[in-house]
Write a protein that holds these residues in place. Structure first.
Motif, PDB file in Angstrom:
ATOM      1  N   SER A   1       0.809  -1.211   0.000  1.00  0.00           N
ATOM      2  CA  SER A   1       0.000   0.000   0.000  1.00  0.00           C
ATOM      3  C   SER A   1       0.845   1.265   0.000  1.00  0.00           C
ATOM      4  N   ALA A   2       2.082   1.166   0.446  1.00  0.00           N
ATOM      5  CA  ALA A   2       2.960   2.338   0.528  1.00  0.00           C
ATOM      6  C   ALA A   2       3.810   2.525  -0.728  1.00  0.00           C
ATOM      7  N   LYS A   3       4.049   1.470  -1.455  1.00  0.00           N
ATOM      8  CA  LYS A   3       4.914   1.549  -2.636  1.00  0.00           C
ATOM      9  C   LYS A   3       4.402   2.580  -3.629  1.00  0.00           C
ATOM     10  N   GLY A   4       5.312   3.420  -4.076  1.00  0.00           N
ATOM     11  CA  GLY A   4       4.965   4.423  -5.066  1.00  0.00           C
ATOM     12  C   GLY A   4       4.377   5.700  -4.504  1.00  0.00           C
ATOM     13  N   ARG A   5       3.976   5.667  -3.239  1.00  0.00           N
ATOM     14  CA  ARG A   5       3.384   6.864  -2.619  1.00  0.00           C
ATOM     15  C   ARG A   5       4.193   7.379  -1.437  1.00  0.00           C
ATOM     16  N   PHE A   6       4.808   6.476  -0.690  1.00  0.00           N
ATOM     17  CA  PHE A   6       5.562   6.853   0.506  1.00  0.00           C
ATOM     18  C   PHE A   6       7.053   6.660   0.253  1.00  0.00           C
ATOM     19  N   THR A   7       7.854   7.481   0.922  1.00  0.00           N
ATOM     20  CA  THR A   7       9.301   7.350   0.837  1.00  0.00           C
ATOM     21  C   THR A   7       9.898   7.468   2.233  1.00  0.00           C
ATOM     22  N   ILE A   8      10.705   6.489   2.603  1.00  0.00           N
ATOM     23  CA  ILE A   8      11.390   6.532   3.890  1.00  0.00           C
ATOM     24  C   ILE A   8      12.829   6.959   3.654  1.00  0.00           C
ATOM     25  N   SER A   9      13.345   7.792   4.548  1.00  0.00           N
ATOM     26  CA  SER A   9      14.713   8.267   4.415  1.00  0.00           C
ATOM     27  C   SER A   9      15.269   8.582   5.796  1.00  0.00           C
ATOM     28  N   THR A  10      16.576   8.777   5.847  1.00  0.00           N
ATOM     29  CA  THR A  10      17.214   9.096   7.121  1.00  0.00           C
ATOM     30  C   THR A  10      18.157  10.281   6.953  1.00  0.00           C
ATOM     31  N   ASP A  11      18.347  10.989   8.041  1.00  0.00           N
ATOM     32  CA  ASP A  11      19.381  12.010   8.146  1.00  0.00           C
ATOM     33  C   ASP A  11      20.210  11.624   9.354  1.00  0.00           C
ATOM     34  N   ASN A  12      21.318  10.953   9.107  1.00  0.00           N
ATOM     35  CA  ASN A  12      22.115  10.449  10.218  1.00  0.00           C
ATOM     36  C   ASN A  12      22.736  11.564  11.046  1.00  0.00           C
ATOM     37  N   THR A  13      22.926  12.709  10.457  1.00  0.00           N
ATOM     38  CA  THR A  13      23.490  13.829  11.214  1.00  0.00           C
ATOM     39  C   THR A  13      22.517  14.306  12.289  1.00  0.00           C
TER      40      THR A  13
END
Length: 123
Positions: free
Chosen positions: A62-74
């Motif tokens: 359900s999330a594919k193509g609509r949601f994006t997960i990312s990180t900012d390690n700083t």
């Protein structure tokens, strides 16, 4: 111990966007996978997305193509950018962390959880 604090939830119209944030503190170096789950009233908690230390990403259908997960390690922060939101996306969204490297899609894999942030989508 890892402490997780979510923010960014709110009310949005169908088709709109929200970006959730999860600020991690404590022993963040022990977290191999960071994930987002959600739980709607009367339903079980379900997997939404996850990201590994090596930046591999995983999404529910359900999330594919609509949601994006990312990180900012700083900033020790994980984000979930949600676009094209639907009323079915309405739920409390939880951030989670685990030192394990498998079982990404299962809530039981995760040892640490935030308090959740409410997402409401109006039709």
């Amino acid at each position: 111990q890892v402490q997780l604090v979510e923010s960014g939830g709110g009310l949005v119209q169908a088709g709109g966007s929200l970006r959730l944030s999860c600020a991690a503190s404590g022993r963040t170096g022990s977290s191999e996978i960071m994930g987002w789950f959600r739980q709607a009233p009367g339903k079980e908690r379900e997997f939404v997305a996850a990201i590994s230390r090596s930046r591999s990403t995983y999404y529910s259908d359900s999330a594919k193509g609509r949601f994006t997960i990312s990180t900012d390690n700083t900033k020790n922060t994980v984000y979930l950018q949600m676009n094209s939101l639907k009323p079915d996306d309405a739920a409390v969204y939880y951030c989670a962390a685990t030192p394990r490297t498998s079982g990404t899609f299962r809530a039981g894999t995760y040892d640490y959880w935030g308090q959740g942030t409410q997402v409401t989508v109006s039709s």
